[in-house]
Design a protein around this motif. Structure first.
Motif, PDB file in Angstrom:
ATOM      1  N   LEU A 133       0.821  -1.206   0.000  1.00 50.90           N
ATOM      2  CA  LEU A 133       0.000   0.000   0.000  1.00 50.90           C
ATOM      3  C   LEU A 133       0.859   1.262   0.000  1.00 50.90           C
ATOM      4  N   LEU A 134       1.980   1.226   0.683  1.00 50.78           N
ATOM      5  CA  LEU A 134       2.853   2.406   0.698  1.00 50.78           C
ATOM      6  C   LEU A 134       3.375   2.690  -0.706  1.00 50.78           C
ATOM      7  N   SER A 150      -9.652  -3.275  -5.968  1.00 49.31           N
ATOM      8  CA  SER A 150      -9.777  -4.334  -4.960  1.00 49.31           C
ATOM      9  C   SER A 150     -11.108  -5.069  -5.098  1.00 49.31           C
ATOM     10  N   ARG A 151     -12.163  -4.322  -5.385  1.00 51.76           N
ATOM     11  CA  ARG A 151     -13.462  -4.972  -5.609  1.00 51.76           C
ATOM     12  C   ARG A 151     -13.413  -5.876  -6.843  1.00 51.76           C
ATOM     13  N   GLU A 179      -8.815 -11.740   0.902  1.00 54.81           N
ATOM     14  CA  GLU A 179      -9.535 -10.790   1.745  1.00 54.81           C
ATOM     15  C   GLU A 179      -8.571  -9.850   2.463  1.00 54.81           C
ATOM     16  N   TYR A 180      -7.404 -10.344   2.820  1.00 53.85           N
ATOM     17  CA  TYR A 180      -6.378  -9.465   3.398  1.00 53.85           C
ATOM     18  C   TYR A 180      -6.020  -8.355   2.412  1.00 53.85           C
ATOM     19  N   ASN A 181      -5.737  -8.712   1.166  1.00 56.38           N
ATOM     20  CA  ASN A 181      -5.396  -7.716   0.152  1.00 56.38           C
ATOM     21  C   ASN A 181      -6.526  -6.704  -0.046  1.00 56.38           C
ATOM     22  N   VAL A 182      -7.734  -7.222  -0.174  1.00 55.87           N
ATOM     23  CA  VAL A 182      -8.883  -6.377  -0.501  1.00 55.87           C
ATOM     24  C   VAL A 182      -9.258  -5.461   0.661  1.00 55.87           C
ATOM     25  N   TYR A 183      -9.474  -6.054   1.831  1.00 57.41           N
ATOM     26  CA  TYR A 183     -10.043  -5.269   2.922  1.00 57.41           C
ATOM     27  C   TYR A 183      -9.012  -4.420   3.658  1.00 57.41           C
ATOM     28  N   MET A 184      -7.737  -4.777   3.604  1.00 57.71           N
ATOM     29  CA  MET A 184      -6.728  -3.851   4.110  1.00 57.71           C
ATOM     30  C   MET A 184      -6.685  -2.610   3.222  1.00 57.71           C
ATOM     31  N   SER A 185      -6.945  -2.779   1.932  1.00 55.59           N
ATOM     32  CA  SER A 185      -7.024  -1.629   1.035  1.00 55.59           C
ATOM     33  C   SER A 185      -8.209  -0.742   1.400  1.00 55.59           C
ATOM     34  N   PRO A 190      -7.061   4.486   2.603  1.00 54.25           N
ATOM     35  CA  PRO A 190      -7.509   5.883   2.706  1.00 54.25           C
ATOM     36  C   PRO A 190      -6.781   6.655   3.805  1.00 54.25           C
ATOM     37  N   VAL A 191      -6.545   5.998   4.950  1.00 48.96           N
ATOM     38  CA  VAL A 191      -5.832   6.644   6.055  1.00 48.96           C
ATOM     39  C   VAL A 191      -4.387   6.922   5.666  1.00 48.96           C
TER      40      VAL A 191
END
Length: 322
Positions: A133-134, A150-151, A179-185, A190-191
């Motif tokens: 993500l970074l 991600s969706r 789900e780790y990849n998708v929902y961590m995104s 955003p943060v």
């Protein structure tokens, strides 16, 4: 009568011995184009399953071990394979600069399972879906774009999963990583983007950030609760939901950064297998980090007395504390 009983016992012992032998799990690999002197097989679930070999092009490197559950092995830290008890998997790996070609052979289940893993990796590559993500923030990938991607990843990965002949256990493990990849995104990016790029979450065009995880149900299957990546999602999900609750009450929330505070919050948020898993991973990671290990002693005693039911988790921490 004694002879008959003896015969029955001999047959029973033979059957038991045969069943035990069938549970031996074997990973082998032929590796070409690798430039380093050692080849490493490492297990994501336990340091007790590991092997190293001298690099000899064309030589088959074979490692057999015992496991009660599905495990994820890495070869040289960059090629991941999954194995279930009794699997026999052979991997041919050819390094050509940054390109790595991987082919599987062996028992049918092992091959099907790892073709599923490869399909997921190919899907991410085709979507140009970045892992870090970074790195996305550094490239100025907008949060809306990352969440949309991600969706798409989740939708296409689910379609692949439905058609795959892989085992239920393998599908559980791979879906936990997806789900780790998708929902961590969803939760983290955003943060992170707001912090790195200075654009407030409210101006990122992603809708209501505090509703973005509505409807999500945390996983509870054995394989997901043995997946290191999924533990990271469970922890972040806990802090996200607690912050959302605090905002609804009109309170200010500060995400915990100290192990003790994280332990307390996770223990209060989860129950059952999920709680056992996240507390185990929290303690394991802190111990592996190797600093102020004595701080883990008090929490470890509390964990064993109140929350631990998985003997495997306890055995790993006991080994690390020795």
């Amino acid at each position: 009568m004694k002879k008959k009983l003896l015969s029955v016992l001999i047959v029973a012992f033979a059957v038991l011995t045969s069943a035990t032998a069938q549970q031996k799990t074997t990973l082998s690999a032929c590796i070409d184009g690798y430039k380093r002197s050692k080849i490493y097989f490492d297990c994501m679930q336990t340091p007790e399953i590991a092997q190293e070999f001298h690099t000899n092009p064309g030589e088959e490197h074979v490692y057999s071990f015992d496991t009660d559950n599905l495990v994820c092995m890495t070869i040289n830290g960059n090629t991941s394979v999954i194995l279930q008890p009794g699997d026999s998997l052979h991997v041919d790996i050819v390094y050509n600069g940054k390109n790595v070609k991987v082919e599987y052979s062996g028992s049918e289940r092992a091959v099907n399972n790892n073709r599923l893993v490869k399909s997921f990796e190919n899907l991410k590559r085709s979507l140009r879906y970045k892992e870090q993500l970074l790195g996305c923030a550094a490239l100025d990938i907008k949060p809306k774009s990352r969440i949309d991607d991600s969706r798409t990843l989740l939708e296409k990965a689910t379609a692949i999963m439905e058609k795959s002949p892989a085992s239920v256990e393998a599908k559980n493990y791979v879906m936990a990583i997806i789900e780790y990849n998708v929902y961590m995104s969803f939760i983290e990016y955003p943060v992170m983007y707001a912090s790195v790029r200075g654009l407030p979450i409210e101006e990122q065009e992603i809708g209501d950030y505090w509703n973005i995880m509505d409807g999500y149900v945390v996983r509870s299957d054995v394989e997901s609760l043995n997946c290191p990546e999924y533990a990271s999602l469970l922890m972040r999900y806990c802090f996200y939901m607690n912050e959302r609750s605090a905002r609804e009450r009109g309170e200010t929330y500060k995400m915990p950064t100290m192990m003790e505070d994280m332990y307390k919050e996770l223990a209060a948020f989860y129950n059952g297998g999920q709680r056992d898993f996240v507390l185990y991973v929290l303690l394991r990671n802190f111990i592996i980090n190797g600093r102020e290990i004595e701080r883990a002693d008090i929490l470890y005693k509390d964990y064993v007395e109140k929350y631990n039911s998985n003997a495997f988790y306890k055995s790993i921490i006991d080994m690390l504390l020795q």
